[in-house]
Scaffold this active site. Structure first.
Site, PDB file in Angstrom:
ATOM      1  N   HIS C 193       0.823  -1.213   0.000  1.00 53.95           N
ATOM      2  CA  HIS C 193       0.000   0.000   0.000  1.00 53.95           C
ATOM      3  C   HIS C 193       0.857   1.263   0.000  1.00 53.95           C
ATOM      4  CE1 HIS C 193      -3.686  -2.369   1.409  1.00 53.95           C
ATOM      5  NE2 HIS C 193      -4.045  -1.753   0.298  1.00 53.95           N
ATOM      6  N   ARG C 223     -15.519  -4.423   0.527  1.00 51.51           N
ATOM      7  CA  ARG C 223     -15.438  -2.969   0.399  1.00 51.51           C
ATOM      8  C   ARG C 223     -15.442  -2.637  -1.083  1.00 51.51           C
ATOM      9  NH1 ARG C 223     -10.217  -0.892  -0.747  1.00 51.51           N
ATOM     10  NH2 ARG C 223     -10.867   1.108   0.079  1.00 51.51           N
ATOM     11  N   ASN C 225     -13.882  -0.041  -4.095  1.00 53.96           N
ATOM     12  CA  ASN C 225     -12.867   0.928  -4.466  1.00 53.96           C
ATOM     13  C   ASN C 225     -13.178   1.345  -5.897  1.00 53.96           C
ATOM     14  OD1 ASN C 225     -10.455   2.427  -4.057  1.00 53.96           O
ATOM     15  ND2 ASN C 225      -9.407   0.966  -5.401  1.00 53.96           N
TER      16      ASN C 225
END
Ligand SMILES: Cc1cc2nc3c(=O)[nH]c(=O)nc-3n(C[C@H](O)[C@H](O)[C@H](O)COP(=O)(O)OP(=O)(O)OC[C@H]3O[C@@H](n4cnc5c(N)ncnc54)[C@H](O)[C@@H]3O)c2cc1C
Ligand code: HEM
Ligand code: FES
Lengths: 328, 143, 346
Positions: C193, C223, C225
């Site tokens: 990351h 999630r 993105n």
């Protein structure tokens, strides 16, 4: 979702496997379409038990127990429980009350003590009931030709569980037993010598044993990354105190043999947990104020975090004092 | 390594279990790999040198089963980077400028701060992919 | 009644488009009119019928063509699929997870029959009918991760858990938003990351990692993105950036509707049972601007999000060169009316 309380299972066998150790076998409840999940060696489940205390009131115990059956066998789970001397009830309940045919609730398996997948060789050191996580780890390693050795110490031949079958299954070159009653002791220093690079060391047993192994490893120049331990920490008891919940404006009494987590659950307050043993970090709770001294009994918070007095692991830590205000 | 080292005599006098002056980095890495293949736990790896050198030694160490977290390193000397071209996968040694030219495929590369221990190199990505020829001035970035 | 699979391309002729039903189920990722990074993780539980959340592994009309595109990428660059040796148990875990889920969700398309470790897998859309021994690599045409992910939409990264961190030690990555598996394999959560702006300082990654280390088997999370892609190109890899980068200069006010795509990744995270590893499927959904604005709330909202996006994020996502052109085009679809909070349509 953190309410890892899980599934109902039937006890299909209870066996006395050593003086104070019983083995319990669980399968899915008849007629349910549930299948037991596979798991990785070193995993435990949290067993929920509903028993009665001395006064006849219903109490709920939740204890973590390592899965010791073969991870490749999805037909059943097995755990082994030591009858501890000063039990608040959990292990005594398992020993004295649970019989074949009973239904228990267990959580999904959780692994806080995994085998390091890239390790070249694995050395397991077990003291007493600390043998349980290694049973599943060795089973999985043997299935994929992993290199390992077990060094297993116990008080006497009749106290030690499974040593005979382990010797038979894996041979004396991989399994060494040490019987204290016969004067045999594990020489950690010697056993750490001449191990190939990339070896990982795992220890599970009483706290002093873990400390001794870690010390020997450090002295022999082993990096911390290669040394793994699991202590079967039980919530120590102490003086009763009051927990005040700031957000929900409630006061809850924590009894001398109760953890904060258990007291919250008994009062139907939703709290996060996973290991109930001070290792996973899920039950971390913010402290608003403490009238007294926090006794940190976990393996999770850093020294600085403890000193700050702003956080507490409610599954094992307590207050030595009158009142603890939590941000719940 | 040989050359420029007037510390050799002093180092030899320390009577290390094994002391060897390697003529080049590749020969040093080969010999280190061989030594580690028979080594035991308790051996710890300490590396000092340029970033590219540290990275390559770490790789030999981790390939031998040492956790990189346990290797102690100290940077000394130039900040020149080893750069891995993300397009052709070629490694360019001793890169001191940004952008830099890939010594394999010839693309002009932006040298990013993104580092891979496995490859022991920083990532280089074509700098003028969107508008070919639109290249910012070359700067001495890693000395 | 099965899915009607389309025959389309994600390169050269770029014939990809969404049918009206597929536009309706697009996972529009913005619950409000602005966007910033956050730990946007929620339980991955089955959702509304017909939505992309109905099944835990969604299969849609683009399936067959996406798998053809993946095969082309792998032919040109085999390094897009790699696994370190200690990940074999996790590879089998993944194969089991996908086969179990898909055969339950889509019995008309996929069938799994097990007799002990003798498994029989039928994938009708791709014309595959194989029997193999679970656990024995020699009975499959590829290693298990490659075998099953050549038959599953989305990229995959598998993480080993050790030293209180997650290590990206295996993956199949051919539909990525500009990151390289070959470069990142072997890195830990913080390292891979590294290039992301702002989120580190906000503590996003520290909290996300803590959460993931405790992820439980049987409780997957997800999630969303997002980024943007010019042309419906699935393989926007850094490896080929020198080939597709110039697309970003070709956006004009006249071609925004057809050329510019919102790219949403539905990412889920699963604890794998035997290996204790975590798998991270990254499922990519593309939608053309002209398709997006057929839903008034989406047109209004995306205009506002894109206009006010922090410049660090716009740069990182590679939007800077064409952002203004797209914002201008979208402004026609923003009448200034308020939008409701959340994902529901107005
Ligand atoms: C990850 C994990 C895995 C585990 N796996 C296993 C396993 O495989 N097998 C197994 O047998 N156990 C295992 N344990 C331990 C187990 O969870 C229980 O802690 C154990 O069974 C004791 O529970 P109990 O309720 O009987 O005793 P508890 O009441 O919880 O007490 C445990 C200990 O606390 C002390 N204690 C209790 N009350 C008092 C008091 N009033 N004064 C002073 N001291 C007191 C005693 O030393 C006692 O032995 C594991 C623990 C963890 C965290
Ligand atoms: C464990 C599984 C995960 C993997 C394998 C993964 C992988 C990646 C990769 C490879 C990138 C691109 C980095 C680059 O530019 O090179 C990225 C970006 C990012 N990741 Fe993750 N990630 C994971 C989980 C998460 C989680 C749980 C979060 C939650 C907050 C998160 C937040 C982000 C964000 C905000 C970005 C920037 C995205 C953008 O702006 O386009 N990631 N991730
Ligand atoms: S529940 Fe795991 S630390 Fe408290």
């Amino acid at each position: 979702m953190s309410k890892n309380i899980g599934m109902q299972v039937v006890v299909t066998s209870v066996k006395q496997v050593a003086d104070t150790v019983k083995c319990f076998r669980f399968v899915p409840v008849d007629g349910s379409d549930m299948v037991l999940p596979r798991f990785s060696g070193g995993s435990h489940v949290v067993v929920t038990m509903k028993g009665k205390d001395a006064a006849g009131n219903t109490v709920t115990y939740r204890n973590p127990y390592s899965l010791m059956s073969s991870p490749d066998d999805s037909s059943c789970f097995e755990i082994s429980v030591l009858r501890t001397e000063n039990s608040r009830g959990g292990s005594h309940f398992m020993h004295d009350q649970v019989k074949e045919g009973d239904i228990l609730t267990i959580s999904n398996p959780v692994n806080l003590f995994p085998v390091s997948a890239g390790g070249r060789k694995h050395i397991f050191i077990a003291g007493g009931i600390g043998i349980t996580p290694f049973m599943a780890m060795m089973d999985a390693l043997a299935a994929r030709n992993g290199k390992f050795e077990l060094h297993y110490g116990f008080r006497s031949r009749s106290h030690g569980a499974y040593w005979r079958e382990l010797e038979e299954r894996y041979g004396h070159s991989r399994v060494r037993t040490y019987c204290q009653a016969e004067g045999q002791m594990i020489d950690f220093g010697e056993l750490l010598e001449h191990q190939p690079l990339g070896t990982h060391l795992y220890v599970c047993g009483p706290a002093p044993m873990i400390e001794a192994v870690k010390k020997s490893a450090r002295e022999a120049g082993w990096p911390d990354e290669n040394v793994h331990s699991e202590e079967f920490l039980a919530p120590p008891s102490g003086q009763p105190f009051i927990v005040k919940l700031k957000k929900s404006q409630r006061n809850i009494m924590v009894g001398e043999h109760q953890s904060i987590l258990e007291a919250l659950e008994a009062a139907n307050v939703d709290a996060n947990f996973l290991c109930r043993g001070g290792a996973c970090g899920q039950c971390e709770t913010a402290v608003c104020s403490a009238d007294g001294e926090i006794e940190h009994n976990d393996h999770y918070l850093s020294k600085d975090e403890r000193q700050s007095g702003k956080k507490i692991m409610i599954c094992v830590s307590r207050l030595n004092g009158r009142e603890l205000v939590l941000d719940l | 390594m040989k050359g420029g080292s007037n510390h050799a005599a002093a180092l030899r006098a320390l009577n290390a279990a094994d002391y060897w002056e390697a003529p080049t980095i590749p020969t040093l890495l080969t010999r280190l790999g061989a030594a580690l293949s028979t080594a035991h736990m308790g051996l710890r790896l300490y590396v000092a040198g340029t970033e590219g050198f540290i990275g390559q030694v770490m790789k030999v160490g981790t390939d031998a089963g040492i956790s990189f977290l346990s290797i102690r390193t100290e940077h000394r000397g130039s900040l020149a980077r080893r750069v891995s071209c993300v397009h052709c996968k070629g490694i360019t040694e001793n890169v001191t400028t940004n952008p830099a030219t890939c010594s394999h495929c010839g693309l002009t590369l932006l040298v990013r701060d993104h580092y891979s221990r496995r490859i022991a190199a920083f990532q280089g990505v074509c700098i003028d992919a969107e508008v070919p020829g639109d290249v910012p001035p070359v700067e001495e970035a890693f000395r | 009644m099965g899915i009607q699979f389309k025959d389309e391309t994600f390169r050269d002729s770029f014939t990809f488009k969404n049918s009206p039903q597929t536009i309706k189920r697009f996972p529009f990722p913005f619950p409000e009119d602005k966007y910033m990074y956050s730990v946007n993780i929620e339980p991955h539980v089955p959702g509304a019928k017909g939505s992309v959340y109905e099944h835990l592994f969604d299969v849609d009309e683009h399936y067959v063509s996406e798998m053809r595109d993946r095969a082309l990428v792998l032919k040109e660059d085999p390094l897009r699929c790699q696994a370190l040796p200690h990940m074999m148990t996790a590879q089998w875990d993944l194969l089991e997870l996908i086969m179990e889920c898909k055969s339950k969700s889509y019995p008309e398309h996929f069938t799994l029959e097990k007799q002990g470790d003798k498994w029989h897998w039928i994938n009708r859309p791709l014309g595959i009918d194989d029997t193999f021994t679970f656990g024995d690599v020699s009975t499959l045409p590829y290693e298990p991760m490659e075998y099953i992910t050549r038959q599953t939409q989305g990229d995959f990264a598998i993480m080993d858990q050790r030293d209180n961190n997650l290590w990206m030690d295996a993956g199949m990555v051919t539909t990525q938003a500009d990151w390289s598996l070959d470069f990142d394999i072997g890195m830990n959560f913080m390292e891979w990351h590294g290039p992301v702006p702002l989120a580190h300082q906000m503590g996003v990654f520290e909290r996300a990692l803590k959460f993931l280390l405790n992820l439980q088997h049987g409780h997957p999370v997800r999630r969303l993105n997002w980024t943007m892609t010019i042309n419906p190109r699935l393989d926007t890899s850094p490896e080929n950036y020198h080939k597709w980068g110039k697309d970003r200069t070709e956006v004009t006010p006249d071609n925004v509707g057809d050329k510019v795509h919102l790219r949403v990744e539905l990412q889920s995270l699963w604890r794998l049972p035997r290996s204790n590893a975590i798998v991270f499927p990254i499922r990519c959904y593309l939608i053309k601007m002209s398709e997006l604005v057929t839903e008034p709330k989406w047109g209004r909202r995306f205009h506002r999000v894109l206009k006010d996006l922090p410049p660090e994020l716009a740069d990182y996502k590679g939007l800077t060169r064409y952002r203004d052109t797209v914002v201008e085009w979208l402004s026609k679809y923003d009448d200034g009316k308020p939008t409701s909070i959340g994902f529901g349509l107005d």
